[in-house]
Scaffold this motif. Structure first.
Motif, PDB file in Angstrom:
ATOM      1  N   GLY A 157     106.394  29.218  30.202  1.00 45.13           N
ATOM      2  CA  GLY A 157     107.050  30.053  29.431  1.00 45.13           C
ATOM      3  C   GLY A 157     107.203  29.403  28.175  1.00 45.13           C
ATOM      4  O   GLY A 157     106.807  29.860  27.204  1.00 45.13           O
ATOM      5  N   ARG A 158     108.157  28.609  28.180  1.00 44.46           N
ATOM      6  CA  ARG A 158     108.504  27.760  26.733  1.00 44.46           C
ATOM      7  C   ARG A 158     107.383  26.668  26.244  1.00 44.46           C
ATOM      8  O   ARG A 158     107.216  26.602  25.103  1.00 44.46           O
ATOM      9  N   MET A 183     103.622  26.655  27.488  1.00 45.31           N
ATOM     10  CA  MET A 183     102.281  27.046  27.002  1.00 45.31           C
ATOM     11  C   MET A 183     102.175  28.358  26.508  1.00 45.31           C
ATOM     12  O   MET A 183     101.239  28.576  25.688  1.00 45.31           O
ATOM     13  N   VAL A 184     103.079  29.322  26.629  1.00 49.39           N
ATOM     14  CA  VAL A 184     102.893  30.662  26.108  1.00 49.39           C
ATOM     15  C   VAL A 184     103.052  30.603  24.750  1.00 49.39           C
ATOM     16  O   VAL A 184     101.946  31.546  24.092  1.00 49.39           O
ATOM     17  N   LYS A 200     101.880  28.486  22.870  1.00 47.71           N
ATOM     18  CA  LYS A 200     100.887  27.991  22.139  1.00 47.71           C
ATOM     19  C   LYS A 200      99.554  28.927  22.126  1.00 47.71           C
ATOM     20  O   LYS A 200      98.862  29.439  21.190  1.00 47.71           O
ATOM     21  N   VAL A 201      99.502  29.852  23.370  1.00 48.59           N
ATOM     22  CA  VAL A 201      98.553  30.836  23.658  1.00 48.59           C
ATOM     23  C   VAL A 201      98.835  31.998  22.437  1.00 48.59           C
ATOM     24  O   VAL A 201      97.924  32.387  21.981  1.00 48.59           O
ATOM     25  N   MET A 202     100.161  32.059  22.137  1.00 50.09           N
ATOM     26  CA  MET A 202     100.234  33.306  21.227  1.00 50.09           C
ATOM     27  C   MET A 202     100.106  32.758  19.879  1.00 50.09           C
ATOM     28  O   MET A 202      99.584  33.478  18.925  1.00 50.09           O
ATOM     29  N   ALA A 203     100.324  31.415  19.605  1.00 50.28           N
ATOM     30  CA  ALA A 203      99.803  30.935  18.292  1.00 50.28           C
ATOM     31  C   ALA A 203      98.525  31.153  18.020  1.00 50.28           C
ATOM     32  O   ALA A 203      97.892  31.412  16.904  1.00 50.28           O
ATOM     33  N   THR A 204      97.755  30.886  18.994  1.00 54.67           N
ATOM     34  CA  THR A 204      96.179  30.918  18.960  1.00 54.67           C
ATOM     35  C   THR A 204      95.723  32.390  18.828  1.00 54.67           C
ATOM     36  O   THR A 204      95.129  32.524  17.606  1.00 54.67           O
ATOM     37  N   VAL A 205      96.534  33.319  19.374  1.00 55.63           N
ATOM     38  CA  VAL A 205      96.212  34.825  19.064  1.00 55.63           C
ATOM     39  C   VAL A 205      96.503  35.058  17.719  1.00 55.63           C
ATOM     40  O   VAL A 205      95.629  35.672  16.911  1.00 55.63           O
ATOM     41  N   GLU A 206      97.701  34.685  17.156  1.00 52.24           N
ATOM     42  CA  GLU A 206      98.094  34.850  15.739  1.00 52.24           C
ATOM     43  C   GLU A 206      97.192  34.252  14.879  1.00 52.24           C
ATOM     44  O   GLU A 206      96.811  34.780  13.651  1.00 52.24           O
ATOM     45  N   ARG A 210      94.193  33.697  15.241  1.00 54.47           N
ATOM     46  CA  ARG A 210      92.919  34.492  15.132  1.00 54.47           C
ATOM     47  C   ARG A 210      93.212  35.643  14.260  1.00 54.47           C
ATOM     48  O   ARG A 210      92.131  36.122  13.572  1.00 54.47           O
ATOM     49  N   GLN A 244      93.340  34.728  10.833  1.00 54.73           N
ATOM     50  CA  GLN A 244      91.874  34.488  10.232  1.00 54.73           C
ATOM     51  C   GLN A 244      91.068  35.765  10.174  1.00 54.73           C
ATOM     52  O   GLN A 244      90.411  35.901   8.935  1.00 54.73           O
ATOM     53  N   MET A 255      94.388  27.968  27.847  1.00 51.16           N
ATOM     54  CA  MET A 255      94.986  27.118  26.648  1.00 51.16           C
ATOM     55  C   MET A 255      94.028  26.352  26.109  1.00 51.16           C
ATOM     56  O   MET A 255      94.087  25.500  25.026  1.00 51.16           O
ATOM     57  N   ARG A 306      92.583  27.309  23.399  1.00 52.90           N
ATOM     58  CA  ARG A 306      92.674  27.777  21.717  1.00 52.90           C
ATOM     59  C   ARG A 306      91.566  28.067  21.209  1.00 52.90           C
ATOM     60  O   ARG A 306      91.470  27.464  20.090  1.00 52.90           O
ATOM     61  N   PRO A 311     108.874  34.251  26.166  1.00 55.74           N
ATOM     62  CA  PRO A 311     108.651  33.246  27.199  1.00 55.74           C
ATOM     63  C   PRO A 311     109.388  33.565  28.432  1.00 55.74           C
ATOM     64  O   PRO A 311     108.907  33.451  29.681  1.00 55.74           O
ATOM     65  N   SER A 329     107.701  34.631  31.788  1.00 55.35           N
ATOM     66  CA  SER A 329     107.656  33.649  33.044  1.00 55.35           C
ATOM     67  C   SER A 329     108.037  34.563  34.243  1.00 55.35           C
ATOM     68  O   SER A 329     107.430  34.961  35.637  1.00 55.35           O
TER      69      SER A 329
END
Lengths: 163, 262
Positions: free
Chosen positions: A30-31, A33-34, A36-42, A44, A47, B56, B58, B93, B97
């Motif tokens: 939750g703290r 990996m999520v 990072k996934v959401m940062a990727t979406v953001e 994108r 962009q 992940m 990315r 998060p 979870s």
């Protein structure tokens, strides 16, 4: 129901393990990996938004350039039309002048020729008259034995010739 | 709870069996044996870890797996944005979870692993497990509520426009309904999972007993029960997802109370 029958023996282990494992899920997944996934979406989404904005700007610029080109093109075309018209007018005038000159020359020649013809005709007439007068004199002298003076004979010939 | 010879005991699937540390694994006198329940918690967490780790990469242009993970985070993000607003972002998060852990636990518990001799265990069918999750959610609501609003948080129990003489009564009713939340949250999941699993087990005992009964009508009962079982399996897959969703949704609604009061 084992949930209740086994409650006394198992509740501590259940609570311990779910706290441990859910804690792992929360902190690692939750703290960790999520976000990072959401940062990727953001990233994108951002962009895509910037790309769209850039494409929009480029389209606008292309439109503006096309408009400018069109205006310039129209001006050029007008200029070209003006030049063509001017050239046409000039050429027309030149042709006219040349034609006039040629006409004048032709007229002169025709006039000269006519004058010459008239002169030739007059000469021929005079000669014919003279010859006819002499011939008439001769004829009169031989036929009638009368000597006609020249002016009379000429008048008579003139009369006969011109009716 | 001993099953009769040749009969299926629908409750046996919920029995907790210690695997390790039955003796000696203790914290302050409490036994913390590693049981089949703990094993399936661990499996759920591991599968969830694999699932999220697969997303992940990315990449700017996501593959299928990354797309799947991103659609789950997007789903939770959208739910929190709809229920709490911009302040809900920080709970992604936790709610993610919660939702994914329960979802994977529910779905993994439905796997037909008995075909290869293993026994899946659904720890969400134990109120000792769901209760802990419910109490965590409730505790977060309390902590956030009091940290953000102090004693003003109690105004949650007095809706706007309540007539003055009604306030004590309404306050009491709202307080009770608020305090019941962790129980309803934990019990709902536990009951839904247990009921579905019991139903499947009972139907499977109909199938087996129908064949073994030796009466002409027996196989007919078996076939009908089997068809029904297939349909109920599909329903259970749906319930597994819906219960995880309901747990996450209600948690986010309670968090909304804490964040925004009324």
């Amino acid at each position: 129901m084992p949930q209740i029958a086994q409650l006394a023996e198992t509740y501590a282990s259940q609570i311990f393990w779910i706290l441990l494992i859910f804690g792992f899920v929360f902190f690692v997944i939750g703290r960790g990996m999520v976000p990072k996934v959401m940062a990727t979406v953001e990233a994108r989404d951002k962009q895509i938004a910037t790309d769209l904005a850039a494409a929009e700007a480029a389209r606008k610029q292309a439109d503006e350039e096309e408009e400018a080109w069109r205006v310039q093109e129209n001006r050029r075309r007008e200029e070209a039309q003006a030049i063509i018209a001017e050239a046409k007018a000039k050429a027309g005038k030149e042709t006219e002048a040349r034609l006039a000159a040629a006409n004048a020359k032709v007229d002169d020649r025709v006039t000269a020729a006519e004058a010459k013809i008239a002169e030739a005709r007059a000469n021929a007439m005079t000669e014919i008259e003279t010859v006819a007068t002499e011939a008439a004199n001769d004829i009169v002298m031989r036929v009638a034995g009368v000597n006609v003076d020249e002016p009379t004979a000429r008048a008579a010939v003139k009369e006969a010739l011109h009716g | 709870m001993a099953a009769e010879e040749g009969k299926v005991d629908p409750m046996h699937q919920f029995a907790i069996e210690p695997l390790l540390g039955t003796e000696g694994w203790e914290i302050a006198g409490y036994n913390i044996a590693f049981t089949n329940s703990a094993l399936w918690m661990l499996i759920s967490a591991a599968v969830l870890l694999l699932f999220v780790a697969g997303g992940m990469k990315r990449q700017l242009v996501p593959g299928r797996w990354q797309m799947a993970v991103e659609s789950f985070t997007g789903f939770i993000d959208g739910m929190l944005a709809a229920n709490i607003g911009p302040a809900g972002k920080k709970y992604v998060p936790y709610i993610f979870s919660l939702f994914m852990f329960i979802l994977f636990a529910n779905l993994l518990g439905l796997l037909p692993l008995a075909l290869i001799g293993l026994h899946p265990f659904t720890f969400t069918s134990h109120f000792t497990a769901t209760g802990v999750l419910a109490i965590i959610s409730f505790a977060i609501v309390l902590v956030v509520g009091f940290a953000k609003h102090g004693f003003h948080f109690f105004s949650l129990f007095v809706p706007h426009g309540t007539p003055l003489p009604m306030i004590p009564l309404i306050f009491l009713i709202e307080l009770v309904s608020f305090l019941v939340r962790p129980f309803s949250l934990g019990l709902r999941l536990f009951v839904a999972m247990m009921a579905g699993h019991v139903l499947l087990e009972v139907l499977s005992s109909f199938v087996i007993n129908g064949i073994n009964a030796g009466v002409a009508i027996g196989p007919v009962v078996s076939i009908l029960s089997f068809v029904l079982m297939i349909a109920i399996c599909a329903l259970e897959l749906l319930v597994a997802a819906i219960q995880a969703y309901v747990f996450a949704l209600l948690s986010s609604l309670y968090l909304n109370d804490a964040e925004n009061l009324h």
